[in-house]
Structure formats: C-alpha cells, structure tokens
Design a protein around this motif. Structure first.
Motif, PDB file in Angstrom:
ATOM      1  N   TYR A  48      -6.132  -4.481  -0.690  1.00 31.28           N
ATOM      2  CA  TYR A  48      -7.393  -4.445  -1.325  1.00 31.28           C
ATOM      3  C   TYR A  48      -7.526  -2.865  -0.590  1.00 31.28           C
ATOM      4  O   TYR A  48      -8.155  -2.310  -1.997  1.00 31.28           O
ATOM      5  CB  TYR A  48      -7.983  -4.986  -0.752  1.00 31.28           C
ATOM      6  CG  TYR A  48      -8.029  -6.876  -1.578  1.00 31.28           C
ATOM      7  CD1 TYR A  48      -7.179  -7.498  -2.414  1.00 31.28           C
ATOM      8  CD2 TYR A  48      -9.404  -7.052  -1.951  1.00 31.28           C
ATOM      9  CE1 TYR A  48      -7.778  -8.310  -2.995  1.00 31.28           C
ATOM     10  CE2 TYR A  48      -9.504  -8.372  -1.781  1.00 31.28           C
ATOM     11  CZ  TYR A  48      -8.542  -8.970  -2.707  1.00 31.28           C
ATOM     12  OH  TYR A  48      -8.733 -10.800  -3.751  1.00 31.28           O
ATOM     13  N   LEU A  49      -7.494  -3.130   0.610  1.00 30.72           N
ATOM     14  CA  LEU A  49      -7.499  -1.652   0.741  1.00 30.72           C
ATOM     15  C   LEU A  49      -7.064  -0.334  -0.316  1.00 30.72           C
ATOM     16  O   LEU A  49      -7.713   0.762  -0.191  1.00 30.72           O
ATOM     17  CB  LEU A  49      -6.985  -1.496   1.854  1.00 30.72           C
ATOM     18  CG  LEU A  49      -8.245  -2.037   3.115  1.00 30.72           C
ATOM     19  CD1 LEU A  49      -7.831  -2.388   4.710  1.00 30.72           C
ATOM     20  CD2 LEU A  49      -9.162  -1.816   3.964  1.00 30.72           C
ATOM     21  N   SER A  50      -5.847  -0.066  -0.341  1.00 29.44           N
ATOM     22  CA  SER A  50      -5.150   0.430  -1.306  1.00 29.44           C
ATOM     23  C   SER A  50      -5.729   0.520  -2.789  1.00 29.44           C
ATOM     24  O   SER A  50      -6.024   1.847  -2.584  1.00 29.44           O
ATOM     25  CB  SER A  50      -3.771  -0.077  -1.453  1.00 29.44           C
ATOM     26  OG  SER A  50      -3.112   0.186  -0.791  1.00 29.44           O
ATOM     27  N   PHE A  51      -6.611  -0.291  -3.497  1.00 27.55           N
ATOM     28  CA  PHE A  51      -7.160  -0.101  -4.514  1.00 27.55           C
ATOM     29  C   PHE A  51      -8.469   0.454  -4.151  1.00 27.55           C
ATOM     30  O   PHE A  51      -9.240   1.273  -4.906  1.00 27.55           O
ATOM     31  CB  PHE A  51      -6.909  -1.774  -5.274  1.00 27.55           C
ATOM     32  CG  PHE A  51      -6.117  -2.037  -6.166  1.00 27.55           C
ATOM     33  CD1 PHE A  51      -6.047  -1.371  -7.090  1.00 27.55           C
ATOM     34  CD2 PHE A  51      -5.344  -2.950  -5.733  1.00 27.55           C
ATOM     35  CE1 PHE A  51      -4.956  -1.316  -7.888  1.00 27.55           C
ATOM     36  CE2 PHE A  51      -4.136  -3.013  -6.735  1.00 27.55           C
ATOM     37  CZ  PHE A  51      -4.275  -2.852  -7.535  1.00 27.55           C
ATOM     38  N   ALA A  52      -9.059   0.169  -2.615  1.00 30.31           N
ATOM     39  CA  ALA A  52     -10.307   0.989  -2.453  1.00 30.31           C
ATOM     40  C   ALA A  52      -9.496   2.083  -2.426  1.00 30.31           C
ATOM     41  O   ALA A  52     -10.988   3.242  -2.923  1.00 30.31           O
ATOM     42  CB  ALA A  52     -10.819   0.482  -1.695  1.00 30.31           C
ATOM     43  N   VAL A  53      -8.876   2.762  -1.875  1.00 34.92           N
ATOM     44  CA  VAL A  53      -8.896   4.256  -1.995  1.00 34.92           C
ATOM     45  C   VAL A  53      -8.632   4.680  -3.275  1.00 34.92           C
ATOM     46  O   VAL A  53      -9.204   6.143  -4.105  1.00 34.92           O
ATOM     47  CB  VAL A  53      -7.057   4.833  -1.112  1.00 34.92           C
ATOM     48  CG1 VAL A  53      -6.315   6.117  -1.249  1.00 34.92           C
ATOM     49  CG2 VAL A  53      -7.359   4.208   0.430  1.00 34.92           C
ATOM     50  N   LEU A  54      -7.897   3.732  -3.958  1.00 34.65           N
ATOM     51  CA  LEU A  54      -7.427   4.190  -5.710  1.00 34.65           C
ATOM     52  C   LEU A  54      -9.038   4.676  -6.240  1.00 34.65           C
ATOM     53  O   LEU A  54      -9.170   5.268  -6.699  1.00 34.65           O
ATOM     54  CB  LEU A  54      -6.180   3.827  -6.444  1.00 34.65           C
ATOM     55  CG  LEU A  54      -6.624   4.216  -7.651  1.00 34.65           C
ATOM     56  CD1 LEU A  54      -6.011   5.739  -7.967  1.00 34.65           C
ATOM     57  CD2 LEU A  54      -5.450   3.066  -8.439  1.00 34.65           C
TER      58      LEU A  54
END
Length: 121
Positions: A48-54
């Motif tokens: 979830y956090l990785s997608f939020a960064v993207l």
C-alpha cells in the motif's frame, strides 16, 4: 481534476496501510495469533505504501502520470472486485469494508474515465 483520483487514493491508502500494519484491530475484527499473520499484514502495508509513493510521483511528475493512473486503476478495481467476490462467497463484511468497496470501485472507474479522457485530448 486530472490528479484527483491519485490524490484521494494517497490520502486514503496511507492511513489504511498503517492501520493494517500496526493496529488492524483498531477498525477491523481481526485478531493476530501468529507472527506469520502479522507478517502478511506488514507486507500488505508495504505494498500500500509503495503504491502511494508511485501515485504521489505521478502527481508530481507528469512523465509518471499514466503509469501511476494505470496502477491505481488496477489496484482499486482489483481490491473492489476481490471484495465483491468475497461478499458473494463469504457473506457481507463490516460496514467499513462495504464502504471501502464502493470507494475502490468509484476510484477505479473514475481513473478509467480520466485515462480515456486524457487519450482523447
């Protein structure tokens, strides 16, 4: 308006990630009995956090907007349809998840609309 779906997604997904990773029983009827269960939820938090960064990069860098939007569509519709399948096979979850499903479907289809609109411009 071009980035609205990404912005809303970031605002929702970051807190959801932190709840999943650190306090899942805060909002959900979840009891972690093993380290493996905690590990699964921390992995979900990381995704979830990785997608939020993207998605944040897609907002800030126009060259990444399309990648961010496509990933957002896949993420949101994947979650939404997965939850619908669960409702059909497992029954209805708590209202938090039902509201989440509606929001995921709206964001996913809105992302499709924005992506199509940008292609036509």
């Amino acid at each position: 308006m071009k980035n609205l779906h990404l912005f809303i997604s970031v605002l929702i997904v970051i807190p959801a990630a932190l709840v999943y990773g650190f306090q899942p029983n805060l909002l959900f009827d979840v009891n972690l009995d093993t380290i493996d269960e905690a590990n699964i939820l921390k992995a979900i938090m990381g995704l979830y956090l990785s997608f939020a960064v993207l998605w944040s990069l897609g907002i800030l860098k126009p060259s990444l907007w399309k990648v961010a939007t496509v990933s957002n569509i896949i993420f949101m519709l994947g979650l939404g349809f997965g939850r619908i399948i669960s409702m059909l096979f497992d029954g209805f979850p708590s209202s938090v998840f039902i509201i989440g499903t509606i929001g995921e479907m709206i964001l996913g289809f809105y992302g499709c609309y924005i992506l199509q609109r940008e292609k036509e411009m």
